[in-house]
Design a protein around this motif. Structure first.
Motif, PDB file in Angstrom:
ATOM      1  N   ARG A   6      10.826   8.439   1.717  1.00 23.07           N
ATOM      2  CA  ARG A   6       9.934   7.491   1.044  1.00 23.07           C
ATOM      3  C   ARG A   6       9.948   7.704  -0.463  1.00 23.07           C
ATOM      4  O   ARG A   6      10.043   8.831  -0.933  1.00 23.07           O
ATOM      5  CB  ARG A   6       8.507   7.668   1.555  1.00 23.07           C
ATOM      6  CG  ARG A   6       8.318   7.173   2.961  1.00 23.07           C
ATOM      7  CD  ARG A   6       6.882   7.406   3.396  1.00 23.07           C
ATOM      8  NE  ARG A   6       6.707   7.001   4.767  1.00 23.07           N
ATOM      9  CZ  ARG A   6       5.804   6.113   5.167  1.00 23.07           C
ATOM     10  NH1 ARG A   6       4.984   5.563   4.304  1.00 23.07           N
ATOM     11  NH2 ARG A   6       5.711   5.796   6.432  1.00 23.07           N
ATOM     12  N   LYS A   7       9.863   6.589  -1.171  1.00 25.39           N
ATOM     13  CA  LYS A   7       9.765   6.643  -2.625  1.00 25.39           C
ATOM     14  C   LYS A   7       8.985   5.429  -3.092  1.00 25.39           C
ATOM     15  O   LYS A   7       8.925   4.420  -2.393  1.00 25.39           O
ATOM     16  CB  LYS A   7      11.138   6.742  -3.277  1.00 25.39           C
ATOM     17  CG  LYS A   7      11.993   5.496  -3.191  1.00 25.39           C
ATOM     18  CD  LYS A   7      13.356   5.670  -3.832  1.00 25.39           C
ATOM     19  CE  LYS A   7      13.278   5.662  -5.324  1.00 25.39           C
ATOM     20  NZ  LYS A   7      14.561   5.750  -5.998  1.00 25.39           N
ATOM     21  N   PRO A   8       8.380   5.498  -4.268  1.00 28.89           N
ATOM     22  CA  PRO A   8       7.591   4.359  -4.728  1.00 28.89           C
ATOM     23  C   PRO A   8       8.475   3.179  -5.121  1.00 28.89           C
ATOM     24  O   PRO A   8       9.609   3.355  -5.568  1.00 28.89           O
ATOM     25  CB  PRO A   8       6.833   4.904  -5.944  1.00 28.89           C
ATOM     26  CG  PRO A   8       7.566   6.128  -6.361  1.00 28.89           C
ATOM     27  CD  PRO A   8       8.305   6.640  -5.155  1.00 28.89           C
TER      28      PRO A   8
ATOM     29  N   HIS B  68       7.845  -3.016   5.995  1.00 25.91           N
ATOM     30  CA  HIS B  68       8.933  -2.224   5.424  1.00 25.91           C
ATOM     31  C   HIS B  68       8.380  -0.941   4.825  1.00 25.91           C
ATOM     32  O   HIS B  68       7.228  -0.911   4.381  1.00 25.91           O
ATOM     33  CB  HIS B  68       9.625  -2.999   4.294  1.00 25.91           C
ATOM     34  CG  HIS B  68      10.056  -4.363   4.709  1.00 25.91           C
ATOM     35  ND1 HIS B  68      11.348  -4.662   5.031  1.00 25.91           N
ATOM     36  CD2 HIS B  68       9.346  -5.509   4.874  1.00 25.91           C
ATOM     37  CE1 HIS B  68      11.422  -5.945   5.371  1.00 25.91           C
ATOM     38  NE2 HIS B  68      10.217  -6.472   5.286  1.00 25.91           N
ATOM     39  N   VAL B  69       9.220   0.074   4.771  1.00 27.82           N
ATOM     40  CA  VAL B  69       8.904   1.291   4.040  1.00 27.82           C
ATOM     41  C   VAL B  69       9.922   1.397   2.910  1.00 27.82           C
ATOM     42  O   VAL B  69      11.127   1.274   3.143  1.00 27.82           O
ATOM     43  CB  VAL B  69       8.952   2.535   4.943  1.00 27.82           C
ATOM     44  CG1 VAL B  69       8.744   3.794   4.127  1.00 27.82           C
ATOM     45  CG2 VAL B  69       7.911   2.443   6.042  1.00 27.82           C
ATOM     46  N   VAL B  70       9.453   1.618   1.701  1.00 32.63           N
ATOM     47  CA  VAL B  70      10.333   1.797   0.556  1.00 32.63           C
ATOM     48  C   VAL B  70      10.920   3.207   0.644  1.00 32.63           C
ATOM     49  O   VAL B  70      10.178   4.189   0.730  1.00 32.63           O
ATOM     50  CB  VAL B  70       9.572   1.620  -0.775  1.00 32.63           C
ATOM     51  CG1 VAL B  70      10.530   1.711  -1.958  1.00 32.63           C
ATOM     52  CG2 VAL B  70       8.793   0.308  -0.795  1.00 32.63           C
ATOM     53  N   CYS B  71      12.249   3.278   0.656  1.00 36.98           N
ATOM     54  CA  CYS B  71      12.945   4.561   0.835  1.00 36.98           C
ATOM     55  C   CYS B  71      14.135   4.656  -0.100  1.00 36.98           C
ATOM     56  O   CYS B  71      14.611   3.648  -0.618  1.00 36.98           O
ATOM     57  CB  CYS B  71      13.505   4.674   2.258  1.00 36.98           C
ATOM     58  SG  CYS B  71      12.295   4.693   3.569  1.00 36.98           S
ATOM     59  N   ASP B  72      14.644   5.893  -0.230  1.00 42.73           N
ATOM     60  CA  ASP B  72      15.936   6.080  -0.885  1.00 42.73           C
ATOM     61  C   ASP B  72      17.025   5.981   0.198  1.00 42.73           C
ATOM     62  O   ASP B  72      16.719   5.727   1.367  1.00 42.73           O
ATOM     63  CB  ASP B  72      15.979   7.405  -1.659  1.00 42.73           C
ATOM     64  CG  ASP B  72      15.853   8.646  -0.777  1.00 42.73           C
ATOM     65  OD1 ASP B  72      16.063   8.567   0.461  1.00 42.73           O
ATOM     66  OD2 ASP B  72      15.532   9.709  -1.331  1.00 42.73           O
TER      67      ASP B  72
ATOM     68  N   ARG C 194       0.859  -1.182   0.000  1.00 45.44           N
ATOM     69  CA  ARG C 194       0.000   0.000   0.000  1.00 45.44           C
ATOM     70  C   ARG C 194       0.896   1.233   0.000  1.00 45.44           C
ATOM     71  O   ARG C 194       1.588   1.490   0.993  1.00 45.44           O
ATOM     72  CB  ARG C 194      -0.905  -0.005   1.227  1.00 45.44           C
ATOM     73  CG  ARG C 194      -1.952   1.105   1.201  1.00 45.44           C
ATOM     74  CD  ARG C 194      -2.922   1.037   2.360  1.00 45.44           C
ATOM     75  NE  ARG C 194      -3.488  -0.287   2.549  1.00 45.44           N
ATOM     76  CZ  ARG C 194      -3.524  -0.933   3.726  1.00 45.44           C
ATOM     77  NH1 ARG C 194      -3.032  -0.374   4.810  1.00 45.44           N
ATOM     78  NH2 ARG C 194      -4.051  -2.122   3.814  1.00 45.44           N
ATOM     79  N   GLY C 195       0.905   1.947  -1.122  1.00 45.57           N
ATOM     80  CA  GLY C 195       1.784   3.105  -1.230  1.00 45.57           C
ATOM     81  C   GLY C 195       3.229   2.676  -1.104  1.00 45.57           C
ATOM     82  O   GLY C 195       3.708   1.851  -1.869  1.00 45.57           O
ATOM     83  N   THR C 196       3.918   3.217  -0.119  1.00 44.94           N
ATOM     84  CA  THR C 196       5.328   2.878   0.093  1.00 44.94           C
ATOM     85  C   THR C 196       5.523   1.857   1.214  1.00 44.94           C
ATOM     86  O   THR C 196       6.654   1.625   1.639  1.00 44.94           O
ATOM     87  CB  THR C 196       6.136   4.150   0.418  1.00 44.94           C
ATOM     88  OG1 THR C 196       5.599   4.742   1.599  1.00 44.94           O
ATOM     89  CG2 THR C 196       6.100   5.148  -0.728  1.00 44.94           C
ATOM     90  N   VAL C 197       4.442   1.264   1.687  1.00 45.91           N
ATOM     91  CA  VAL C 197       4.520   0.289   2.783  1.00 45.91           C
ATOM     92  C   VAL C 197       4.311  -1.114   2.222  1.00 45.91           C
ATOM     93  O   VAL C 197       3.391  -1.357   1.443  1.00 45.91           O
ATOM     94  CB  VAL C 197       3.481   0.598   3.884  1.00 45.91           C
ATOM     95  CG1 VAL C 197       3.548  -0.436   4.994  1.00 45.91           C
ATOM     96  CG2 VAL C 197       3.705   1.998   4.443  1.00 45.91           C
ATOM     97  N   LEU C 198       5.172  -2.022   2.652  1.00 49.13           N
ATOM     98  CA  LEU C 198       5.173  -3.388   2.167  1.00 49.13           C
ATOM     99  C   LEU C 198       5.246  -4.339   3.357  1.00 49.13           C
ATOM    100  O   LEU C 198       6.030  -4.111   4.281  1.00 49.13           O
ATOM    101  CB  LEU C 198       6.395  -3.565   1.253  1.00 49.13           C
ATOM    102  CG  LEU C 198       6.730  -4.906   0.671  1.00 49.13           C
ATOM    103  CD1 LEU C 198       5.587  -5.434  -0.194  1.00 49.13           C
ATOM    104  CD2 LEU C 198       8.001  -4.796  -0.164  1.00 49.13           C
ATOM    105  N   LYS C 199       4.424  -5.385   3.343  1.00 47.69           N
ATOM    106  CA  LYS C 199       4.451  -6.380   4.419  1.00 47.69           C
ATOM    107  C   LYS C 199       4.679  -7.763   3.814  1.00 47.69           C
ATOM    108  O   LYS C 199       4.100  -8.103   2.781  1.00 47.69           O
ATOM    109  CB  LYS C 199       3.130  -6.388   5.186  1.00 47.69           C
ATOM    110  CG  LYS C 199       3.107  -7.416   6.324  1.00 47.69           C
ATOM    111  CD  LYS C 199       1.736  -7.617   6.910  1.00 47.69           C
ATOM    112  CE  LYS C 199       1.368  -6.530   7.868  1.00 47.69           C
ATOM    113  NZ  LYS C 199       0.109  -6.837   8.584  1.00 47.69           N
TER     114      LYS C 199
END
Length: 125
Positions: A107-109, A98-102, A68-73
Motif C-alpha cells: 500500500r502507498k498513498p 481499489h487499494v492504491v499499491c506499488d 479513505r487512506g489507500t482505499v478508493l471506490k
C-alpha cells in the motif's frame, strides 16, 4: 442471442475509470509510470437492470464514491443511449473498490493531485 456478454460491463467500468481521470487532465497510465501506483480491484459488484444488445450506443457514467487512506471506490451507471433524443435506459450499476499499491502490492498513498481531483469530483457529483 444478440445480448452483450455480462463480463463486458466490468470492462466498461475500467474504461469509465480511465476516462474520468482523463476528463480532469490526469492519466491512469501516468499514475503507474510517473508515480509507481497501481489500483488493483479488490471488490467488484454489478447489478444488471436491462440487457445491452449488439449495436446499442452505450453511455458510461463514472464517479469516485470514496477515498479513505489507500482505499478508493468508484460508482458506475451503464446506460443505453435513447434514440433520437429519447430517454436513456439504465442497463447496470455497480461499484469497484481499489487499494492504491506499488508494483510489489504494498500500500502507498495516492499522489495528492490525484486525490484532490477525485475529492473535487465527489463534492461536485
Amino acid at each position: 442471442m444478440g445480448i452483450v456478454y455480462y463480463a463486458n460491463y466490468l470492462v466498461w467500468f475500467e474504461l469509465g475509470r480511465v476516462e474520468v481521470l482523463r476528463a480532469v487532465g490526469l492519466s491512469y497510465k501516468g499514475l503507474e509510470t510517473d508515480h509507481g501506483c497501481i489500483l488493483p480491484v479488490i471488490e467488484a459488484r454489478c447489478r444488471y437492470r436491462s440487457p445491452a444488445r449488439y449495436d446499442d450506443e452505450i453511455l458510461i457514467e463514472t464517479q469516485p464514491a470514496m477515498l479513505r487512506g489507500t482505499v478508493l471506490k468508484f460508482a458506475y451507471r451503464i446506460l443505453r443511449k435513447g434514440l433520437e433524443g429519447g430517454e436513456n435506459t439504465l442497463l447496470a450499476e455497480g461499484e469497484t473498490v481499489h487499494v492504491v499499491c506499488d508494483d510489489q502490492l504494498q500500500r502507498k498513498p495516492l499522489p495528492e493531485h490525484y486525490a484532490e481531483a477525485l475529492r473535487q469530483m465527489m463534492v461536485e457529483g
